[in-house]
Design a protein around this motif. Structure first.
Motif, PDB file in Angstrom:
ATOM      1  N   ASN A 208       0.858  -1.357   0.153  1.00 55.80           N
ATOM      2  CA  ASN A 208       0.083   0.286  -0.148  1.00 55.80           C
ATOM      3  C   ASN A 208       0.735   1.051   0.224  1.00 55.80           C
ATOM      4  O   ASN A 208       1.979   1.542   0.701  1.00 55.80           O
ATOM      5  CB  ASN A 208      -0.988  -0.190   1.260  1.00 55.80           C
TER       6      ASN A 208
ATOM      7  N   THR B 264      -2.331   1.796   6.319  1.00 57.58           N
ATOM      8  CA  THR B 264      -3.392   2.577   6.963  1.00 57.58           C
ATOM      9  C   THR B 264      -3.418   3.396   6.266  1.00 57.58           C
ATOM     10  O   THR B 264      -3.125   3.924   5.740  1.00 57.58           O
ATOM     11  CB  THR B 264      -3.364   1.801   8.130  1.00 57.58           C
ATOM     12  N   PRO B 265      -5.354   3.960   5.969  1.00 61.46           N
ATOM     13  CA  PRO B 265      -5.894   4.644   5.555  1.00 61.46           C
ATOM     14  C   PRO B 265      -5.190   5.994   6.582  1.00 61.46           C
ATOM     15  O   PRO B 265      -5.681   6.686   6.652  1.00 61.46           O
ATOM     16  CB  PRO B 265      -7.199   4.699   5.543  1.00 61.46           C
ATOM     17  N   GLU B 266      -5.361   5.301   7.896  1.00 55.70           N
ATOM     18  CA  GLU B 266      -5.815   6.150   8.732  1.00 55.70           C
ATOM     19  C   GLU B 266      -3.804   7.501   9.204  1.00 55.70           C
ATOM     20  O   GLU B 266      -3.708   8.298   9.457  1.00 55.70           O
ATOM     21  CB  GLU B 266      -5.976   5.485  10.319  1.00 55.70           C
TER      22      GLU B 266
END
Length: 395
Positions: A64, A335-337
């Motif tokens: 990612n 991660t998106p955060e």
């Protein structure tokens, strides 16, 4: 990990394998000593096996963004903003970047030999030195992967079987990098609640096993090794965060702020590993076994960050979220955060657990051009009897 995520990771693995892992070597390499590189290890040297469904449990964070943004401009399965140490070693030797190797995901033997003629990487994120079954037997199962150093050596045996001569010439002409490996043997158990005293009792078993693998590889035909020690885990944002609440001022290095006791554990591993490697040298005087001092090569950056171009956030991760060290286990990089710093090259830590490309570059330079291998890399390289390039592909 969800099945849909695993499927996506599999597709991404295939795409990235074709597009980035085989990047061309530099036009003017520092050394020209070996025909190929063989690498074993964990996430510090994984160039894409983390993306193979089934090898790694949990989210494939290295697949990612923002991983890979600095050099590849997209994720490649490396835990960094760009290249990692094994990449810089390959480029310094004038070789392409190493492709990850997973037996069930590769072609038939003859094609495999051609595809990996200049290097092969068996490293898997989360891998331990000691076997998965050993940890199950003592009441602990690796939560990230069942792959260990022994598994990777078995993959190598299968890989060599595809060569007409059993791969002895390939092994002989390769620089074989065994590690960095062993860190996860301690990392996972520390997070599982083991005490420092328990960890210290495990160190001799880990280091003797790594040395036994070097001996096993010698018997397969390998003659030149680079065997890294452990890095200074006490300076890593993940551990600084995890042990922040339970630590006192006496637990920290007063000059840098690293966890002294954890760095001492790394030091114990490194001391015993060097002693074990010396035993292997004495049994095999024809072999070139270099110990790579990852620990002190990295500590130079922590002690004198401005000298190496780093800012004043040497114990914070570039990619992460929250807290004194910008690390949160539930919101790791990928991660998106999580958020990313503006200038990763000013940071030593990329994601709290792995180095930035800038730090990886400096460590590899310290190993290849400095005084952080024993014997010196330049000495072994200049004395190398490796045959001219191109011979491997003709076998």
């Amino acid at each position: 990990m969800a099945f849909a995520h695993a499927t996506t990771a599999a597709a991404l693995f295939i795409i990235l394998l074709a597009s980035s892992s085989s990047a061309a070597p530099p036009a003017d390499p520092l050394f020209r000593c070996y025909d190929s590189i063989v690498n074993f290890g964990d996430s510090l040297s994984d160039t894409g096996n983390d993306l193979v469904p089934g090898l790694h449990t949990g989210e494939c964070l290295a697949g990612n963004p923002p991983n890979g943004q600095a050099y590849f401009h997209h994720p490649t399965g490396r835990f960094s903003d760009g290249r990692i140490i094994i990449d810089f070693i390959a480029q310094s030797l004038g070789l392409p970047l190493l492709k990850p190797y997973f037996p069930e995901g590769n072609a038939e033997a003859a094609q495999r030999c051609r595809e990996f003629s200049t290097g092969v990487n068996f490293a898997v994120s989360g891998a331990s030195a000691l076997s998965y079954d050993f940890y199950v037997s003592i009441g602990y199962a690796n939560p990230y992967t069942t792959i260990s150093l022994g598994t990777q050596v078995e993959w190598f045996r299968g890989f060599l079987a595809g060569f007409p001569d059993g791969g002895r010439k390939y092994a002989e002409r390769s620089l074989v990098v065994v590690g960095s490996v062993g860190g996860n043997d301690y990392n996972h158990l520390l997070l599982h609640g083991w005490t420092l005293e328990q960890m210290q009792l495990l160190v001799p078993k880990v280091t003797s096993y790594i040395a036994s693998v070097v001996q096993e590889l010698i018997e397969l035909g390998a003659v030149t090794f680079l065997v890294p020690g452990n890095v200074p885990f006490g300076c890593f944002p993940d551990y600084l965060t995890i042990f922040e609440q339970s630590s006192t001022s006496n637990d920290y290095d007063p000059q840098i702020g690293c966890l002294s006791w954890l760095n001492e554990l790394s030091g114990l591993h490194n001391d015993l590993l060097q002693k074990e490697l010396q035993k292997v040298r004495e049994l095999n005087p024809h072999a070139n076994i270099m110990y790579a001092d990852f620990y002190n090569a990295a500590m130079g950056m922590y002690r004198s960050p401005k000298q190496f171009g780093f800012g004043n956030q040497i114990l914070r991760s570039c990619c992460g979220i929250g807290g004194r060290y910008n690390y949160n286990e539930s919101a790791r990089c990928g991660t998106p955060e999580a958020t990313c710093c503006d200038v990763p090259s000013e940071y030593i830590s990329w994601d709290g657990i792995h180095f930035t490309e800038a730090a990886n570059r400096l460590i590899s330079k310290a190993l290849l051009q400095g005084r952080y291998t024993d014997p010196p890399f330049s000495t072994i390289c200049l004395n190398s009897t490796s045959n001219p390039r191109g011979a491997i592909a003709d076998n």
